[in-house]
Design a protein around this motif. Structure first.
Motif, PDB file in Angstrom:
ATOM      1  N   ILE A 101      83.670  49.015  71.934  1.00 23.45           N
ATOM      2  CA  ILE A 101      84.424  50.070  71.273  1.00 23.45           C
ATOM      3  C   ILE A 101      85.701  49.376  70.462  1.00 23.45           C
ATOM      4  CG2 ILE A 101      83.883  51.864  72.764  1.00 23.45           C
ATOM      5  CD1 ILE A 101      86.738  51.303  73.990  1.00 23.45           C
ATOM      6  N   ASP A 102      85.710  48.097  70.218  1.00 27.75           N
ATOM      7  CA  ASP A 102      86.943  47.577  69.267  1.00 27.75           C
ATOM      8  C   ASP A 102      86.758  48.300  68.001  1.00 27.75           C
ATOM      9  OD1 ASP A 102      88.208  44.855  70.236  1.00 27.75           O
ATOM     10  OD2 ASP A 102      86.224  45.175  71.150  1.00 27.75           O
ATOM     11  N   ASP A 103      87.853  48.581  67.224  1.00 30.47           N
ATOM     12  CA  ASP A 103      87.893  49.189  66.065  1.00 30.47           C
ATOM     13  C   ASP A 103      87.741  48.240  64.830  1.00 30.47           C
ATOM     14  OD1 ASP A 103      90.227  47.918  65.533  1.00 30.47           O
ATOM     15  OD2 ASP A 103      91.419  49.759  66.025  1.00 30.47           O
ATOM     16  N   SER A 104      87.464  48.590  63.729  1.00 30.83           N
ATOM     17  CA  SER A 104      86.893  47.874  62.418  1.00 30.83           C
ATOM     18  C   SER A 104      88.059  46.762  62.051  1.00 30.83           C
ATOM     19  CB  SER A 104      87.109  48.629  61.308  1.00 30.83           C
ATOM     20  OG  SER A 104      88.491  49.397  61.149  1.00 30.83           O
ATOM     21  N   ARG A 105      89.467  46.922  62.849  1.00 31.81           N
ATOM     22  CA  ARG A 105      90.320  45.727  62.713  1.00 31.81           C
ATOM     23  C   ARG A 105      89.981  44.527  63.906  1.00 31.81           C
ATOM     24  NH1 ARG A 105      95.275  49.375  63.439  1.00 31.81           N
ATOM     25  NH2 ARG A 105      93.816  49.922  64.939  1.00 31.81           N
ATOM     26  N   SER A 107      86.822  44.332  65.410  1.00 30.08           N
ATOM     27  CA  SER A 107      85.451  44.188  65.847  1.00 30.08           C
ATOM     28  C   SER A 107      85.101  42.835  65.025  1.00 30.08           C
ATOM     29  CB  SER A 107      84.554  45.377  65.241  1.00 30.08           C
ATOM     30  OG  SER A 107      84.782  45.422  63.764  1.00 30.08           O
ATOM     31  N   GLU A 127      82.510  51.008  66.213  1.00 29.60           N
ATOM     32  CA  GLU A 127      83.995  50.807  65.377  1.00 29.60           C
ATOM     33  C   GLU A 127      84.473  52.113  65.318  1.00 29.60           C
ATOM     34  OE1 GLU A 127      83.181  47.038  62.978  1.00 29.60           O
ATOM     35  OE2 GLU A 127      82.545  48.870  61.999  1.00 29.60           O
ATOM     36  N   ASN A 128      83.753  53.421  65.186  1.00 25.91           N
ATOM     37  CA  ASN A 128      84.273  54.493  65.052  1.00 25.91           C
ATOM     38  C   ASN A 128      84.569  55.400  66.262  1.00 25.91           C
ATOM     39  OD1 ASN A 128      84.645  53.924  62.133  1.00 25.91           O
ATOM     40  ND2 ASN A 128      82.489  54.849  61.890  1.00 25.91           N
ATOM     41  N   GLY A 129      84.111  54.972  67.186  1.00 21.63           N
ATOM     42  CA  GLY A 129      83.958  55.636  68.515  1.00 21.63           C
ATOM     43  C   GLY A 129      83.254  56.777  68.499  1.00 21.63           C
TER      44      GLY A 129
END
Length: 177
Positions: A101-105, A107, A127-129
């Motif tokens: 669930i790491d975001d785009s920054r 991931s 990335e967007n959850g």
């Protein structure tokens, strides 16, 4: 305020807190039978899109584990399962699908991180959850166990040493049926 009213308010507040603490955790008996995973698009580590409804394990159990590179309990859980994974697969045929669930920054760190760990799991990025929200996950680690029909039969939030043994017992129980 008079003393009687203050005591009454304290009593009601105490009862409310105690009641909240004893709300049972969700377990296999509480999950609606037949509940399956929602259909959400995810990315693999190469950037290819896959839909969660396409997760398959030839009618064998699937573990879906939501995790993040910054989550220490997540890493403890996945490292512990990794040590046992070959044995679990051999005995039950289970497949673990790890959903970052790491975001785009953050991931971008997932692929090199998982490669360094030598995890044998399938790894996907949320990335967007979207999948996280659709599954009702608020905090990682959050682990789901799916049966042969891809229905959720167990879920667990958090990790403490020994939780992997409880999960394995659940896996063995559904493979005996």
């Amino acid at each position: 305020m008079n003393m009687f009213l203050i005591k009454k308010i304290n009593y009601l507040f105490s009862i409310s807190i105690i009641s909240f603490l004893f709300i049972p955790n969700l377990n296999a008996d509480d999950i609606e039978k037949g509940k399956s995973t929602p259909s959400v698009n995810l990315k693999d580590l190469m950037g290819k899109t896959i839909n969660s409804s396409d997760f398959d394990n030839d009618s064998k159990p699937i573990i879906i584990s939501f995790w993040a590179t910054w989550c220490k309990p997540c890493l403890e859980e996945l490292n512990t399962i990794s040590d046992l994974y070959d044995e679990w697969v051999e005995e039950t045929g289970v497949k673990l699908i790890a959903i970052s669930i790491d975001d785009s920054r953050s991931s971008k760190r997932v692929a090199p991180f998982t490669k360094s760990k030598k995890w044998k799991f399938e790894i996907y990025l949320d990335e967007n959850g979207d999948f996280k929200r659709a599954m009702g996950v608020s905090n990682p680690p959050h682990t789901f166990l799916l049966d042969a029909n891809k229905n959720i039969v167990f879920e667990h939030n958090g990790y403490a040493s020994g939780d992997e043994l409880h999960l394995y017992e659940k896996i063995k129980n559904i493979t005996k049926k």
